[in-house]
Write a protein that holds these residues in place. Structure first.
Motif, PDB file in Angstrom:
ATOM      1  N   ASN A  96       0.838  -1.143   0.024  1.00  0.00           N
ATOM      2  CA  ASN A  96      -0.114   0.077   0.084  1.00  0.00           C
ATOM      3  C   ASN A  96       0.822   1.279  -0.191  1.00  0.00           C
ATOM      4  O   ASN A  96       0.766   2.137   0.980  1.00  0.00           O
ATOM      5  CB  ASN A  96      -0.957  -0.250   1.209  1.00  0.00           C
ATOM      6  N   THR A  97       1.611   1.516  -0.958  1.00  0.00           N
ATOM      7  CA  THR A  97       2.542   2.664  -1.063  1.00  0.00           C
ATOM      8  C   THR A  97       2.086   3.301  -2.462  1.00  0.00           C
ATOM      9  O   THR A  97       2.320   2.697  -3.441  1.00  0.00           O
ATOM     10  CB  THR A  97       3.955   2.287  -1.240  1.00  0.00           C
ATOM     11  N   GLY A  99      -0.961   3.913  -3.614  1.00  0.00           N
ATOM     12  CA  GLY A  99      -1.982   2.838  -4.183  1.00  0.00           C
ATOM     13  C   GLY A  99      -1.557   1.581  -3.914  1.00  0.00           C
ATOM     14  O   GLY A  99      -0.714   1.175  -3.741  1.00  0.00           O
ATOM     15  N   PHE A 100      -2.779   0.839  -3.610  1.00  0.00           N
ATOM     16  CA  PHE A 100      -2.561  -0.693  -3.433  1.00  0.00           C
ATOM     17  C   PHE A 100      -2.422  -1.518  -4.575  1.00  0.00           C
ATOM     18  O   PHE A 100      -3.141  -1.365  -5.703  1.00  0.00           O
ATOM     19  CB  PHE A 100      -3.990  -1.114  -2.642  1.00  0.00           C
ATOM     20  N   LYS A 101      -1.173  -2.254  -4.400  1.00  0.00           N
ATOM     21  CA  LYS A 101      -1.023  -3.094  -5.610  1.00  0.00           C
ATOM     22  C   LYS A 101      -0.685  -4.482  -5.300  1.00  0.00           C
ATOM     23  O   LYS A 101      -0.144  -4.770  -4.099  1.00  0.00           O
ATOM     24  CB  LYS A 101       0.530  -2.748  -6.346  1.00  0.00           C
ATOM     25  N   THR A 102      -0.952  -5.500  -5.962  1.00  0.00           N
ATOM     26  CA  THR A 102      -0.866  -6.832  -5.754  1.00  0.00           C
ATOM     27  C   THR A 102       0.164  -7.343  -6.232  1.00  0.00           C
ATOM     28  O   THR A 102       0.132  -7.342  -7.829  1.00  0.00           O
ATOM     29  CB  THR A 102      -2.177  -7.686  -5.723  1.00  0.00           C
ATOM     30  N   ILE A 103       1.247  -8.004  -5.958  1.00  0.00           N
ATOM     31  CA  ILE A 103       2.375  -8.552  -6.579  1.00  0.00           C
ATOM     32  C   ILE A 103       2.212 -10.292  -6.401  1.00  0.00           C
ATOM     33  O   ILE A 103       1.952 -10.745  -5.391  1.00  0.00           O
ATOM     34  CB  ILE A 103       3.882  -8.552  -6.050  1.00  0.00           C
TER      35      ILE A 103
ATOM     36  N   TYR B  35      -3.572  -6.755 -15.654  1.00  0.00           N
ATOM     37  CA  TYR B  35      -2.402  -7.593 -15.514  1.00  0.00           C
ATOM     38  C   TYR B  35      -2.335  -8.395 -16.849  1.00  0.00           C
ATOM     39  O   TYR B  35      -3.155  -8.629 -17.560  1.00  0.00           O
ATOM     40  CB  TYR B  35      -2.717  -8.818 -14.416  1.00  0.00           C
ATOM     41  N   TYR B  48      -2.430   0.600 -13.426  1.00  0.00           N
ATOM     42  CA  TYR B  48      -3.773   0.407 -12.415  1.00  0.00           C
ATOM     43  C   TYR B  48      -4.221   1.979 -12.277  1.00  0.00           C
ATOM     44  O   TYR B  48      -3.627   2.960 -12.503  1.00  0.00           O
ATOM     45  CB  TYR B  48      -3.400  -0.219 -11.163  1.00  0.00           C
ATOM     46  N   GLN B  50      -6.576   4.054  -9.135  1.00  0.00           N
ATOM     47  CA  GLN B  50      -7.211   4.026  -7.793  1.00  0.00           C
ATOM     48  C   GLN B  50      -8.664   5.157  -8.222  1.00  0.00           C
ATOM     49  O   GLN B  50      -9.368   4.921  -7.067  1.00  0.00           O
ATOM     50  CB  GLN B  50      -6.336   4.732  -6.975  1.00  0.00           C
TER      51      GLN B  50
END
Lengths: 114, 113
Positions: A96-97, A99-103, B35, B48, B50
Protein backbone atom coordinates in the motif's frame (compact mmCIF):
# COMPACT_ATOMS: atom_id res chain seq x y z
CA UNK A 1 11.44 -4.67 -3.83
CA UNK A 2 8.69 -7.02 -2.89
CA UNK A 3 8.66 -10.48 -4.35
CA UNK A 4 6.75 -13.71 -4.03
CA UNK A 5 8.31 -17.11 -4.61
CA UNK A 6 6.41 -20.29 -5.26
CA UNK A 7 9.13 -22.93 -5.46
CA UNK A 8 7.01 -25.65 -7.04
CA UNK A 9 6.02 -25.15 -10.67
CA UNK A 10 3.70 -28.14 -10.51
CA UNK A 11 2.58 -30.72 -7.97
CA UNK A 12 0.73 -33.99 -8.41
CA UNK A 13 -1.28 -35.51 -5.55
CA UNK A 14 -3.67 -38.41 -5.33
CA UNK A 15 -7.33 -37.71 -4.73
CA UNK A 16 -7.99 -37.82 -0.99
CA UNK A 17 -4.39 -37.06 -0.07
CA UNK A 18 -3.33 -33.94 1.77
CA UNK A 19 -1.88 -30.94 0.00
CA UNK A 20 0.58 -28.22 0.88
CA UNK A 21 1.60 -25.50 -1.57
CA UNK A 22 4.58 -23.40 -0.59
CA UNK A 23 4.88 -19.63 -0.74
CA UNK A 24 7.65 -17.34 0.46
CA UNK A 25 7.53 -13.56 0.29
CA UNK A 26 9.89 -10.68 0.64
CA UNK A 27 8.44 -7.57 2.23
CA UNK A 28 9.69 -5.18 4.88
CA UNK A 29 6.50 -4.52 6.81
CA UNK A 30 3.60 -6.71 7.87
CA UNK A 31 2.32 -8.03 4.59
CA UNK A 32 -1.13 -8.45 3.18
CA UNK A 33 -1.09 -12.02 1.86
CA UNK A 34 -3.44 -13.82 -0.48
CA UNK A 35 -4.00 -17.12 -2.23
CA UNK A 36 -5.93 -17.17 -5.51
CA UNK A 37 -7.01 -20.10 -7.70
CA UNK A 38 -7.36 -20.11 -11.48
CA UNK A 39 -9.08 -22.68 -13.66
CA UNK A 40 -7.79 -22.94 -17.26
CA UNK A 41 -8.73 -19.96 -19.40
CA UNK A 42 -10.49 -18.20 -16.53
CA UNK A 43 -9.89 -15.33 -14.17
CA UNK A 44 -8.65 -15.74 -10.62
CA UNK A 45 -10.77 -16.34 -7.53
CA UNK A 46 -9.72 -15.47 -4.00
CA UNK A 47 -9.29 -18.49 -1.72
CA UNK A 48 -8.22 -16.68 1.44
CA UNK A 49 -6.35 -13.68 2.76
CA UNK A 50 -4.29 -12.63 5.77
CA UNK A 51 -4.09 -9.07 7.00
CA UNK A 52 -3.47 -9.43 10.73
CA UNK A 53 -4.52 -11.40 13.80
CA UNK A 54 -4.75 -15.18 13.89
CA UNK A 55 -1.95 -16.59 11.76
CA UNK A 56 -4.03 -19.57 10.64
CA UNK A 57 -6.68 -18.43 8.20
CA UNK A 58 -9.54 -20.40 6.75
CA UNK A 59 -10.73 -19.98 3.21
CA UNK A 60 -13.24 -21.31 0.78
CA UNK A 61 -13.37 -24.88 -0.56
CA UNK A 62 -11.77 -26.28 2.60
CA UNK A 63 -8.42 -24.52 2.18
CA UNK A 64 -6.38 -22.95 4.96
CA UNK A 65 -3.07 -21.14 5.14
CA UNK A 66 -0.64 -20.32 7.90
CA UNK A 67 1.38 -17.14 8.13
CA UNK A 68 4.84 -17.68 9.63
CA UNK A 69 6.69 -14.39 9.99
CA UNK A 70 9.95 -16.04 11.05
CA UNK A 71 10.04 -18.04 7.83
CA UNK A 72 8.45 -15.38 5.59
CA UNK A 73 6.05 -18.05 4.47
CA UNK A 74 2.33 -18.37 3.79
CA UNK A 75 1.76 -22.00 2.80
CA UNK A 76 -1.61 -23.23 1.57
CA UNK A 77 -3.00 -26.52 2.85
CA UNK A 78 -5.94 -28.81 2.34
CA UNK A 79 -6.43 -32.05 4.30
CA UNK A 80 -8.08 -34.02 1.49
CA UNK A 81 -7.85 -33.06 -2.16
CA UNK A 82 -10.73 -33.53 -4.59
CA UNK A 83 -10.36 -33.93 -8.35
CA UNK A 84 -12.06 -30.56 -8.81
CA UNK A 85 -9.15 -28.87 -7.01
CA UNK A 86 -6.95 -29.35 -10.08
CA UNK A 87 -6.06 -25.79 -11.11
CA UNK A 88 -3.30 -23.22 -10.85
CA UNK A 89 -2.72 -21.57 -7.50
CA UNK A 90 -1.16 -18.15 -7.01
CA UNK A 91 0.25 -16.68 -3.85
CA UNK A 92 0.26 -12.87 -3.74
CA UNK A 93 1.38 -10.03 -1.51
CA UNK A 94 -0.19 -6.59 -1.33
CA UNK A 95 1.60 -3.34 -0.82
CA UNK A 96 0.00 0.00 0.00
CA UNK A 97 2.46 2.60 -1.21
CA UNK A 98 1.09 5.20 -3.60
CA UNK A 99 -1.91 3.01 -4.16
CA UNK A 100 -2.62 -0.59 -3.34
CA UNK A 101 -0.89 -3.06 -5.66
CA UNK A 102 -0.83 -6.83 -5.59
CA UNK A 103 2.29 -8.74 -6.60
CA UNK A 104 1.83 -12.36 -7.68
CA UNK A 105 4.05 -15.40 -7.58
CA UNK A 106 4.62 -17.48 -10.71
CA UNK A 107 1.98 -19.99 -9.68
CA UNK A 108 1.85 -23.71 -8.89
CA UNK A 109 -0.17 -26.00 -11.10
CA UNK A 110 -1.90 -28.78 -9.18
CA UNK A 111 -2.63 -32.10 -10.85
CA UNK A 112 -4.90 -34.59 -9.08
CA UNK A 113 -4.68 -38.27 -9.93
CA UNK A 114 -7.41 -40.80 -9.29
CA UNK B 1 -25.17 -10.15 -11.02
CA UNK B 2 -22.28 -7.88 -10.15
CA UNK B 3 -18.96 -8.55 -11.74
CA UNK B 4 -16.30 -7.67 -14.26
CA UNK B 5 -16.80 -8.14 -17.98
CA UNK B 6 -13.89 -8.34 -20.36
CA UNK B 7 -14.27 -8.36 -24.11
CA UNK B 8 -13.44 -9.80 -26.47
CA UNK B 9 -12.53 -13.18 -25.01
CA UNK B 10 -10.33 -14.02 -28.01
CA UNK B 11 -8.71 -11.58 -30.39
CA UNK B 12 -6.40 -12.04 -33.36
CA UNK B 13 -4.50 -9.14 -34.86
CA UNK B 14 -1.74 -8.55 -37.33
CA UNK B 15 1.58 -7.18 -36.22
CA UNK B 16 1.68 -3.40 -36.15
CA UNK B 17 -2.00 -2.91 -35.32
CA UNK B 18 -3.23 -1.29 -32.14
CA UNK B 19 -5.77 -3.28 -30.15
CA UNK B 20 -8.13 -2.14 -27.40
CA UNK B 21 -9.38 -4.55 -24.74
CA UNK B 22 -12.52 -3.63 -22.87
CA UNK B 23 -13.05 -3.96 -19.12
CA UNK B 24 -16.33 -2.97 -17.44
CA UNK B 25 -17.34 -3.46 -13.80
CA UNK B 26 -20.64 -2.94 -12.01
CA UNK B 27 -19.27 -3.51 -8.52
CA UNK B 28 -18.93 0.22 -7.83
CA UNK B 29 -15.23 -0.31 -7.14
CA UNK B 30 -12.82 2.60 -7.12
CA UNK B 31 -9.66 0.72 -8.10
CA UNK B 32 -9.09 -1.14 -11.34
CA UNK B 33 -6.08 -3.06 -12.64
CA UNK B 34 -4.70 -4.65 -15.79
CA UNK B 35 -2.44 -7.69 -15.57
CA UNK B 36 -0.65 -9.68 -18.23
CA UNK B 37 -0.25 -13.43 -17.77
CA UNK B 38 2.36 -15.52 -19.55
CA UNK B 39 3.04 -19.19 -18.84
CA UNK B 40 5.38 -19.67 -15.90
CA UNK B 41 5.52 -15.96 -15.04
CA UNK B 42 2.44 -15.40 -12.96
CA UNK B 43 0.62 -12.10 -13.35
CA UNK B 44 2.48 -8.88 -14.06
CA UNK B 45 0.91 -5.49 -13.46
CA UNK B 46 0.56 -3.25 -16.51
CA UNK B 47 -1.46 -0.26 -15.26
CA UNK B 48 -3.73 0.52 -12.35
CA UNK B 49 -6.18 3.25 -11.45
CA UNK B 50 -7.33 4.22 -7.97
CA UNK B 51 -9.87 6.81 -9.07
CA UNK B 52 -11.51 8.23 -12.16
CA UNK B 53 -9.23 10.32 -14.41
CA UNK B 54 -6.11 9.02 -12.69
CA UNK B 55 -3.90 6.00 -13.37
CA UNK B 56 -0.35 4.81 -12.71
CA UNK B 57 2.12 2.63 -14.53
CA UNK B 58 2.75 -0.83 -13.23
CA UNK B 59 5.83 -2.95 -13.77
CA UNK B 60 5.45 -3.52 -17.53
CA UNK B 61 3.65 -0.44 -18.90
CA UNK B 62 5.80 0.05 -22.00
CA UNK B 63 3.79 -0.41 -25.17
CA UNK B 64 0.43 -0.12 -23.40
CA UNK B 65 -1.97 2.75 -22.70
CA UNK B 66 -5.12 3.12 -20.61
CA UNK B 67 -7.85 5.62 -19.81
CA UNK B 68 -10.25 5.97 -16.87
CA UNK B 69 -12.97 8.37 -17.93
CA UNK B 70 -15.72 6.52 -16.06
CA UNK B 71 -15.65 4.66 -12.78
CA UNK B 72 -16.96 1.46 -14.33
CA UNK B 73 -14.65 1.34 -17.37
CA UNK B 74 -10.88 0.84 -17.75
CA UNK B 75 -9.93 -0.03 -21.35
CA UNK B 76 -6.42 -1.17 -22.25
CA UNK B 77 -4.81 -0.41 -25.61
CA UNK B 78 -1.99 -2.65 -26.75
CA UNK B 79 -0.01 -0.51 -29.13
CA UNK B 80 2.30 -1.49 -31.98
CA UNK B 81 5.19 -0.49 -29.71
CA UNK B 82 4.59 -3.54 -27.50
CA UNK B 83 7.25 -5.98 -28.69
CA UNK B 84 5.60 -9.21 -27.62
CA UNK B 85 1.86 -8.60 -27.25
CA UNK B 86 0.60 -12.18 -27.50
CA UNK B 87 -0.63 -13.02 -24.00
CA UNK B 88 -3.62 -13.50 -21.71
CA UNK B 89 -4.82 -10.20 -20.28
CA UNK B 90 -6.73 -9.97 -17.01
CA UNK B 91 -8.66 -7.02 -15.65
CA UNK B 92 -9.44 -6.73 -11.94
CA UNK B 93 -11.07 -4.34 -9.53
CA UNK B 94 -10.92 -3.70 -5.80
CA UNK B 95 -13.42 -2.11 -3.43
CA UNK B 96 -11.14 0.44 -1.86
CA UNK B 97 -7.43 1.10 -1.43
CA UNK B 98 -6.16 -1.20 1.27
CA UNK B 99 -9.08 -3.62 1.03
CA UNK B 100 -6.82 -5.81 -0.98
CA UNK B 101 -9.05 -8.43 -2.50
CA UNK B 102 -9.10 -8.37 -6.29
CA UNK B 103 -12.11 -9.39 -8.34
CA UNK B 104 -11.15 -10.65 -11.79
CA UNK B 105 -12.76 -10.80 -15.18
CA UNK B 106 -12.48 -13.93 -17.29
CA UNK B 107 -9.65 -12.56 -19.36
CA UNK B 108 -8.91 -11.73 -22.98
CA UNK B 109 -6.51 -13.81 -25.02
CA UNK B 110 -4.69 -11.75 -27.64
CA UNK B 111 -2.79 -13.43 -30.42
CA UNK B 112 -0.70 -11.32 -32.76
CA UNK B 113 0.07 -13.01 -36.06
Amino acid sequence: AQSVTQPDIHITVSEGASLELRCNYSYGATPYLFWYVQSPGQGLQLLLKYFSGDTLVQGIKGFEAEFKRSQSSFNLRKPSVHWSDAAEYFCAVGQNTGGFKTIFGAGTRLFVKA
Amino acid sequence: DGGITQSPKYLFRKEGQNVTLSCEQNLNHDAMYWYRQDPGQGLRLIYYSQIVNDFQKGDIAEGYSVSREKKESFPLTVTSAQKNPTAFYLCASSGSPGAGELFFGEGSRLTVL
